[in-house]
Design an enzyme around this catalytic site. Structure first.
Site, PDB file in Angstrom:
ATOM      1  N   SER A   1      41.672  52.831  31.260  1.00  0.00           N
ATOM      2  CA  SER A   1      42.489  51.648  31.597  1.00  0.00           C
ATOM      3  C   SER A   1      42.735  50.810  30.335  1.00  0.00           C
ATOM      4  O   SER A   1      43.246  51.338  29.344  1.00  0.00           O
ATOM      5  CB  SER A   1      41.786  50.883  32.724  1.00  0.00           C
TER       6      SER A   1
ATOM      7  N   ASP B   1      48.795  57.107  40.083  1.00  0.00           N
ATOM      8  CA  ASP B   1      48.676  55.853  39.352  1.00  0.00           C
ATOM      9  C   ASP B   1      50.081  55.276  39.161  1.00  0.00           C
ATOM     10  O   ASP B   1      50.973  55.968  38.676  1.00  0.00           O
ATOM     11  CB  ASP B   1      48.020  56.115  37.986  1.00  0.00           C
TER      12      ASP B   1
ATOM     13  N   GLY C   1      40.470  55.500  38.971  1.00  0.00           N
ATOM     14  CA  GLY C   1      39.032  55.459  39.216  1.00  0.00           C
ATOM     15  C   GLY C   1      38.409  56.760  39.698  1.00  0.00           C
ATOM     16  O   GLY C   1      37.249  56.777  40.078  1.00  0.00           O
TER      17      GLY C   1
ATOM     18  N   PHE D   1      45.887  51.243  45.799  1.00  0.00           N
ATOM     19  CA  PHE D   1      45.002  50.203  45.269  1.00  0.00           C
ATOM     20  C   PHE D   1      45.629  49.250  44.260  1.00  0.00           C
ATOM     21  O   PHE D   1      45.056  48.203  43.977  1.00  0.00           O
ATOM     22  CB  PHE D   1      43.736  50.798  44.596  1.00  0.00           C
TER      23      PHE D   1
ATOM     24  N   SER E   1      41.307  46.291  32.954  1.00  0.00           N
ATOM     25  CA  SER E   1      42.563  45.591  32.734  1.00  0.00           C
ATOM     26  C   SER E   1      42.423  44.397  31.796  1.00  0.00           C
ATOM     27  O   SER E   1      43.089  43.384  31.959  1.00  0.00           O
ATOM     28  CB  SER E   1      43.167  45.137  34.074  1.00  0.00           C
TER      29      SER E   1
END
Lengths: 548, 330
Positions: free
Chosen positions: B176, B274, B305, B223, B102
């Site tokens: 990401s 996601d 992930g 998450f 990120s």
């Protein structure tokens, strides 16, 4: 709860060894490949505790920022203990299995054939961790120049001929290398350090064996070495990092003790101790009575340099109202020191401080009553609260000359690279000579003359574990302070890394020096079975003392 | 909906650690982040047929990359002079890899990414260059892109990376934030006439001002939360900019027009669990509308992930796709 399989196995940070004690649970090898150690049998339990911690964090966001800023974290590879230490900050009881939350539906247990995978992948992971002992390369600039590449080729060829015993051929290569050197960029990287290695090889080839170089032979050499050491201290952060990290750990270990005794294996100018004295002076509840025993080589021409250092430190201690007494122990070699010389008293808390000294005890072959065993034995018998060990993170004690030479070439080239950032003169020039002497010793000397027998942290873990010591973890506070110390240096390449409770300082991604702390396992008495090495509990149950 | 237990432990551990690192005032606890991140050194001794070493792309900005190469023959140890030995196969793909995190977390030497890059070498028979780009919030847009661009130029000018046709066969890959960087570096490459043969985007990080369906539906479920996504964009984007900035939303109101330009073909992997998948799917649509070649790999039951541990079918599916994607041109 035992968290490591026996740490007496060689090399591995992923616990690749099979323990000699019966262990039914293995480390989950996929998580090991990601840098974490969790026993397969513990996975579900750890998962539940993670879930619990998550809930706790969601419910008290204010505590979260405190967790981040105030709490000291240790050994993040061990997820179980990391989560538990954070949970305990939320004042939740440590283990109430019945209270543990259900895992979300989306989680399944270990994939059925995972155990089979684990067996195979186990050996696969054995290899990479083992290989970390060797060949940690320096960061390189792209070697566009042919001369640079050729120079390295010739250096290694020369070293290989030396190993084979073909000194005539090796000698003929020296000239070639000197002319190549003239065409290479000698201001950084391999080019810079190549000159020193060429000189060292020359010495080895053209001078009879048995002459000691850089081994501190003779009294004048000892004095010179002190001067060079001091400049090395000023020019780059490796020694400061060592002192700083060791002092922090010693300070914490001395918490709650009124009589403390530090044994310094290499006093030099005592540069490490003013900071500790001052920190002890500022301790809440008042300073302890401090004894310092400094070991060092005998001084030339009647000077008692140990005593002089002791006097200076006494004055400082007096000025900050710390009860202080000093004792110097003159010895040319660490193995000549006998424990009675240290006069350790029964009720005092002892800290043994070894900055790049233990490796000097490594003889060429392990044997009964080796100096290392003897010294570690009496250290353990002192029952110290802490032993701080700082060593070069390198494998310069390999039996094969070429391997040693190659490793040293990369290690010192990285170290020289880091020195480039220093602009202080004459500190930088003298620091380079200091390092050059080390190189000489590694490359030119053999037998007892070769004292620079550096070994990597992984080997020290094994050795110290076998000698009856267990690790005391260095935490995020020490890490942070070490990192902040480094920002005082203009060079941006220095980096601190945490590795299973130890800290390393390196240049870019190559660790060069490793700091660890140890305590002696209780000596087994006649009736109880020997305590297995490697079992430990979190020693930091007291809140850490204010940092330096 | 299945996540293996060890993956769950790994990602949850990251989630909780990352929660500690993001401060409400927008600053980042970098010291604690570096302490907690698991790292691994480069290793010139081949392990499972791959060796690695670190190089400076740019000494003055301390831009490092870790290079991964396949080992040939039975050399137990790679000579330092051989690290940059010219590649020997007819065609050697060179994958420039941008790790995720990120824009704020992780490094090229993070263990999880070292592992992933090693795998890419194996499956693609490629050289992998993993770029240690500057991270937010200390270094905002466009630092990460600048570093990616520097890496692309560096790779493109290495003679030792050239295939037999005297050209470097370059692919860009990332997960990401790394996936986001891939897009922007590719754009710059097109504008400067450097050929990139393909883009691989794994769960790429895109966003926008609007709150999409997937964001609302999956907020906090697997998450990731909208709040943390917002935090990272605020940390990366220039101060005062919103999430419709083209760095975040390349096909949004301020995005560049991609019609008619020779953009590389793209492989975009989207995880069905996601929360930013709607943005990722919009990205794919945007490429399609602009007439660009793109393959979408939508993995319905995958979480973020999933590609970090080789313990699920999605992992192997993706690796096969990547292998085919990099191979098809050669």
């Amino acid at each position: 709860m035992s968290l490591y399989s026996s740490c007496t196995s060689a090399a591995s940070s992923a616990g690749s060894s099979v323990s000699s004690t019966t262990k039914t649970s293995e480390i989950d090898c996929l998580l090991a490949g990601a840098g974490y150690r969790v026993r397969s049998s513990d996975l579900r339990h750890v998962a539940q505790r993670l879930e619990r911690l998550d809930a706790a964090m969601v419910n008290s966001p204010a505590e979260v920022s405190q967790l981040a800023s105030d709490v000291v974290h240790y050994n993040p590879s061990d997820i179980a203990s990391w989560v538990d230490s954070l949970l305990s900050e939320f004042n939740q009881t440590a283990s109430l299995p019945s209270d543990l939350p259900e895992l979300p539906e989306l989680v399944v247990g270990p994939v059925l054939n995972q155990t089979v995978l684990a067996e195979d992948a186990w050996t696969d992971h054995d290899a990479p961790q083992h290989q970390q002992l060797n060949n940690q390369f320096p960061v390189m600039t792209a070697m566009e120049e042919d001369s640079g590449i050729r120079l390295v080729h010739v250096l290694l060829t020369c070293a290989e001929s030396v190993q084979r015993g073909d000194l005539a051929f090796a000698g003929s290569l020296i000239e070639d290398m000197q002319s190549l050197l003239a065409r290479v960029n000698t201001s950084c990287g391999i080019g810079k350090v190549a000159g020193y290695f060429i000189d060292a090889l020359s010495l080895r080839i053209f001078t009879p064996q048995g002459v000691g170089f850089g081994g501190g032979v003779g009294l004048d050499a000892a004095y010179e070495n002190e001067v060079l050491y001091h400049h090395f201290y000023e020019a780059c952060p490796y020694l400061k990092f060592a002192h700083f990290t060791a002092n922090q750990a010693i300070l914490e270990a001395f918490d709650g003790h009124d009589c403390v005794h530090v044994v310094d294996f290499n006093l030099m100018h005592g540069l490490q101790w003013p900071a500790l004295i001052q920190a002890l002076a500022l301790r809440p509840g008042g300073p302890p009575a401090l004894r310092l025993t400094g070991i060092g080589p005998p001084s030339p021409d009647g000077r008692d340099s140990l005593r002089e250092v002791g006097l200076r430190l006494s004055e400082l201690a007096r000025s900050v109202n710390v009860l202080f007494s000093f004792r110097g122990v003159a010895a040319s070699r660490l193995e000549d020191v006998k424990p009675w010389m240290l006069q350790v008293r029964p009720k005092e808390a002892v800290a043994v401080n070894s900055i790049m000294q233990l490796h000097r005890l490594l003889g060429s072959e392990p044997s009964r009553n080796s100096p290392m065993e003897m010294v570690l034995g009496w250290i353990r018998n002192l029952n110290p609260k802490i032993m701080t060990v700082i060593e070069q993170e390198a494998n310069h004690n390999q039996p094969g000359f070429l391997d040693r030479f190659t490793e040293a070439l990369y290690y010192y080239s990285t170290m020289f690279d880091s020195l480039e950032a220093c602009t202080l003169q004459p500190e930088k020039a003298l620091a380079e000579i200091y390092i050059q002497r080390e190189i000489c010793n590694v490359v030119c000397c053999e037998g007892s003359a070769r004292v620079e027998r550096h070994e990597p942290l992984a080997k020290w873990r094994v050795r110290l574990g076998q000698a009856g010591f267990r690790p005391l973890h260095l935490g995020s506070n020490a890490f942070k302070q070490a990192s902040m110390l480094l920002t005082l240096f203009s060079a941006e390449g220095y980096c601190v890394e945490e590795k299973e409770g130890c800290l390393t300082l390196g240049w870019h991604s190559r660790p060069l020096i490793a700091a660890s702390a140890w305590e002696a396992l209780a000596l087994p008495d006649a009736n109880s079975p020997a305590t297995a090495p490697g079992i430990f509990v979190n020693p930091h149950s007291n809140p850490p003392v204010n940092s330096l | 909906m299945v996540v293996p237990l060890n993956t769950w432990v790994l990602i949850s551990n990251f989630k909780l650690a990352y929660n500690l690192l993001r401060r409400p005032d927008g600053t980042f606890n970098r010291h604690l982040a570096e302490f907690l991140d698991r790292k691994v050194p480069a290793n010139a001794t081949p392990v499972d047929g791959v060796f690695s070493f670190d190089v400076f792309i740019n000494r003055s900005t301390s831009l490092l990359s870790r290079i991964y190469r396949p080992a040939h023959g039975e050399e137990p140890q790679i000579n330092i002079a051989d690290l940059e030995k010219p590649v020997t196969a007819e065609v050697v793909p060179v994958i420039i890899f941008f790790h995720g995190g990120s824009f704020a977390h992780s490094s090229a030497n993070s263990t999880i990414y070292d592992t992933l890059c090693r795998r890419l070498v194996g499956i693609c028979k490629a050289v992998v260059v993993s770029v240690n780009y500057r991270r937010a919030p200390e270094n905002r847009y466009p630092c990460a892109y600048d570093d990616g661009w520097a890496a692309l130029n560096w790779v493109n000018s290495r003679t030792w990376l050239q295939s037999k046709d005297s050209k470097v066969h370059i692919y860009l890959a990332g997960d990401s934030s790394g996936g986001n960087i891939v897009h922007h570096v590719a754009l710059q490459a097109v504008e400067s006439n450097i050929e990139v043969l393909g883009n691989i985007l794994l769960n790429p990080m895109f966003g926008g001002e609007e709150r999409t369906e997937s964001e609302k539906r999956f907020d906090g479920k697997y998450f990731v939360t909208i709040r943390d996504r917002d935090w990272y964009w605020r940390a990366f984007l220039p101060e005062g900019e919103d999430r419709d900035h083209p760095a975040c939303n390349p096909f949004g109101p301020k995005g560049k027009i991609l019609e008619g330009i020779k953009f590389p073909k793209s492989l975009v992997v989207v995880a069905g669990l996601d929360l930013i998948q709607d943005w990722q799917l919009d990205y794919v649509k945007g490429l399609e509308k602009a007439g660009q070649k793109v393959k979408l790999l939508y993995l319905e039951k995958a979480t973020i992930g999933f590609y970090l541990l080789p313990n699920n079918n999605h992992f192997y599916t993706v690796m096969d796709e990547i292998s085919a994607f990099v191979d098809s041109n050669c």
